[in-house]
Design a protein around this motif. Sequence first.
Motif, PDB file in Angstrom:
ATOM      1  N   TYR A 218       0.876  -1.173   0.000  1.00 31.58           N
ATOM      2  CA  TYR A 218       0.000   0.000   0.000  1.00 31.58           C
ATOM      3  C   TYR A 218       0.914   1.224   0.000  1.00 31.58           C
ATOM      4  N   GLY A 219       0.373   2.347  -0.405  1.00 32.86           N
ATOM      5  CA  GLY A 219       1.131   3.592  -0.286  1.00 32.86           C
ATOM      6  C   GLY A 219       1.251   4.364  -1.578  1.00 32.86           C
ATOM      7  N   ARG A 220       1.869   5.530  -1.478  1.00 27.83           N
ATOM      8  CA  ARG A 220       1.993   6.464  -2.597  1.00 27.83           C
ATOM      9  C   ARG A 220       3.055   5.993  -3.590  1.00 27.83           C
ATOM     10  N   PRO A 221       2.818   6.232  -4.899  1.00 26.20           N
ATOM     11  CA  PRO A 221       3.767   5.759  -5.910  1.00 26.20           C
ATOM     12  C   PRO A 221       5.130   6.458  -5.877  1.00 26.20           C
ATOM     13  N   GLU A 222       5.184   7.676  -5.318  1.00 31.86           N
ATOM     14  CA  GLU A 222       6.461   8.407  -5.350  1.00 31.86           C
ATOM     15  C   GLU A 222       7.340   8.075  -4.147  1.00 31.86           C
ATOM     16  N   ARG A 223       6.898   7.149  -3.302  1.00 34.87           N
ATOM     17  CA  ARG A 223       7.683   6.806  -2.115  1.00 34.87           C
ATOM     18  C   ARG A 223       8.665   5.669  -2.382  1.00 34.87           C
ATOM     19  N   GLY A 224       9.645   5.550  -1.466  1.00 35.51           N
ATOM     20  CA  GLY A 224      10.571   4.416  -1.517  1.00 35.51           C
ATOM     21  C   GLY A 224      11.769   4.687  -2.396  1.00 35.51           C
ATOM     22  N   PRO A 225      12.739   3.776  -2.360  1.00 27.47           N
ATOM     23  CA  PRO A 225      13.965   3.944  -3.149  1.00 27.47           C
ATOM     24  C   PRO A 225      13.706   3.762  -4.646  1.00 27.47           C
ATOM     25  N   VAL A 226      14.592   4.334  -5.465  1.00 27.64           N
ATOM     26  CA  VAL A 226      14.529   4.110  -6.915  1.00 27.64           C
ATOM     27  C   VAL A 226      15.094   2.716  -7.196  1.00 27.64           C
ATOM     28  N   LEU A 227      14.368   1.931  -7.993  1.00 24.00           N
ATOM     29  CA  LEU A 227      14.796   0.564  -8.292  1.00 24.00           C
ATOM     30  C   LEU A 227      15.907   0.587  -9.339  1.00 24.00           C
ATOM     31  N   GLU A 228      16.833  -0.334  -9.212  1.00 22.66           N
ATOM     32  CA  GLU A 228      17.891  -0.442 -10.214  1.00 22.66           C
ATOM     33  C   GLU A 228      18.240  -1.906 -10.454  1.00 22.66           C
ATOM     34  N   GLU A 229      18.942  -2.131 -11.553  1.00 20.09           N
ATOM     35  CA  GLU A 229      19.342  -3.475 -11.930  1.00 20.09           C
ATOM     36  C   GLU A 229      20.101  -4.127 -10.768  1.00 20.09           C
ATOM     37  N   GLY A 230      19.758  -5.368 -10.450  1.00 23.11           N
ATOM     38  CA  GLY A 230      20.455  -6.080  -9.380  1.00 23.11           C
ATOM     39  C   GLY A 230      19.718  -6.076  -8.050  1.00 23.11           C
ATOM     40  N   ILE A 231      18.604  -5.343  -7.978  1.00 20.57           N
ATOM     41  CA  ILE A 231      17.772  -5.404  -6.765  1.00 20.57           C
ATOM     42  C   ILE A 231      16.866  -6.629  -6.873  1.00 20.57           C
ATOM     43  N   THR A 232      16.784  -7.394  -5.786  1.00 21.83           N
ATOM     44  CA  THR A 232      15.920  -8.585  -5.784  1.00 21.83           C
ATOM     45  C   THR A 232      14.934  -8.465  -4.629  1.00 21.83           C
ATOM     46  N   LEU A 233      13.666  -8.677  -4.953  1.00 23.75           N
ATOM     47  CA  LEU A 233      12.577  -8.417  -4.001  1.00 23.75           C
ATOM     48  C   LEU A 233      11.654  -9.616  -3.879  1.00 23.75           C
ATOM     49  N   ALA A 234      11.142  -9.833  -2.666  1.00 22.26           N
ATOM     50  CA  ALA A 234      10.013 -10.753  -2.474  1.00 22.26           C
ATOM     51  C   ALA A 234       8.777  -9.870  -2.333  1.00 22.26           C
ATOM     52  N   ILE A 235       7.928  -9.928  -3.363  1.00 25.60           N
ATOM     53  CA  ILE A 235       6.709  -9.109  -3.392  1.00 25.60           C
ATOM     54  C   ILE A 235       5.562 -10.020  -2.965  1.00 25.60           C
ATOM     55  N   GLU A 236       4.768  -9.601  -1.966  1.00 21.90           N
ATOM     56  CA  GLU A 236       3.783 -10.540  -1.411  1.00 21.90           C
ATOM     57  C   GLU A 236       2.517  -9.880  -0.876  1.00 21.90           C
ATOM     58  N   PRO A 237       1.583  -9.548  -1.783  1.00 22.62           N
ATOM     59  CA  PRO A 237       0.326  -8.983  -1.306  1.00 22.62           C
ATOM     60  C   PRO A 237      -0.501  -9.976  -0.478  1.00 22.62           C
ATOM     61  N   MET A 238      -1.095  -9.443   0.602  1.00 25.20           N
ATOM     62  CA  MET A 238      -2.047 -10.184   1.440  1.00 25.20           C
ATOM     63  C   MET A 238      -3.342  -9.382   1.414  1.00 25.20           C
ATOM     64  N   LEU A 239      -4.415  -9.982   0.893  1.00 24.35           N
ATOM     65  CA  LEU A 239      -5.688  -9.274   0.756  1.00 24.35           C
ATOM     66  C   LEU A 239      -6.750  -9.913   1.647  1.00 24.35           C
ATOM     67  N   ASN A 240      -7.559  -9.059   2.276  1.00 18.98           N
ATOM     68  CA  ASN A 240      -8.657  -9.531   3.123  1.00 18.98           C
ATOM     69  C   ASN A 240      -9.995  -9.160   2.491  1.00 18.98           C
ATOM     70  N   MET A 241     -11.015  -9.969   2.789  1.00 17.37           N
ATOM     71  CA  MET A 241     -12.357  -9.664   2.283  1.00 17.37           C
ATOM     72  C   MET A 241     -13.017  -8.561   3.101  1.00 17.37           C
ATOM     73  N   GLY A 242     -12.632  -8.428   4.362  1.00 15.86           N
ATOM     74  CA  GLY A 242     -13.211  -7.404   5.231  1.00 15.86           C
ATOM     75  C   GLY A 242     -12.160  -6.371   5.616  1.00 15.86           C
ATOM     76  N   THR A 243     -12.032  -6.156   6.928  1.00 11.99           N
ATOM     77  CA  THR A 243     -11.079  -5.152   7.405  1.00 11.99           C
ATOM     78  C   THR A 243      -9.632  -5.543   7.069  1.00 11.99           C
ATOM     79  N   HIS A 244      -8.785  -4.522   6.907  1.00 13.31           N
ATOM     80  CA  HIS A 244      -7.360  -4.816   6.679  1.00 13.31           C
ATOM     81  C   HIS A 244      -6.661  -5.183   7.983  1.00 13.31           C
ATOM     82  N   LYS A 245      -7.371  -4.997   9.122  1.00 15.88           N
ATOM     83  CA  LYS A 245      -6.711  -5.199  10.421  1.00 15.88           C
ATOM     84  C   LYS A 245      -6.531  -6.679  10.746  1.00 15.88           C
ATOM     85  N   VAL A 246      -5.410  -6.973  11.382  1.00 14.20           N
ATOM     86  CA  VAL A 246      -5.084  -8.361  11.734  1.00 14.20           C
ATOM     87  C   VAL A 246      -4.667  -8.456  13.200  1.00 14.20           C
TER      88      VAL A 246
END
Length: 254
Positions: free
Chosen positions: A189-217
Amino acid sequence: MIILKTRDDIMRMRAAGKLVAQVLSLLESKVKPGITTGELNALAEAECLKRGAVPVFKNYPNPRGGRPFPGAICTSINEEVVHGIPGKRVLKEGDIISIDFGVLLDGFAGDAAITVPVGEVDPQVTKLIKVTEECLLRGIQQAQPGNRLGRISNAIQDWAEKNGFSVVREYVGHGIGRNMHEDPPVPNYGRPERGPVLEEGITLAIEPMLNMGTHKVITKIDDWTVVTQDGSYSAHFEHTVAVTSHGPEILTLR
Ligand code: MG
């Protein structure tokens, strides 16, 4: 600090990622009413042993101070979001199960997750699973050199909310390499202009978790299992991805 990977590092991460993908495919084929989460876990452990890989989740220290994680995989059913402990629970028709699995092979990590329906499930639950996987793919599309990391986060949140689902805030994706968890954090979640600029050689584990109701856990008394606060169903998909000069490469593609 973000650690950039060399071509050789990424070659080894491909091997780790491929193993993770193959084991998840095997586990997916075994998901049926009547199987226990412990049986799925035993299969994953046996595959690691056969291939000389370390199941990195096993004995992972508990950030809350409780016992280390006892399984090789996380099995999170229905309202369980992440970090469910495999054991005697029997899967039944209409359940959904998220299976999260990570290994260390030849010094490098791979990490991925899938959510699988057990037999027939409610159409709205089928939609939850489909949209969560779409969120992952939309996030991955943004893993391009020159993009801010926030573009990944924003693409995921945008598609989840357009489809009427909520995005978990407390748990996020992560950098990955010689360790399963590295910088940077990868929020869903969050604004598109946030976070570091990505560059070649960066490796990420991207892992969305979606709920049917509240986002709270909340976390259960076992100090591991994270569940939705309102008991609504939750789905989770994850890939390990390398940012390359020609765009994202999915290292855990099945
Ligand atoms: Mg992960």
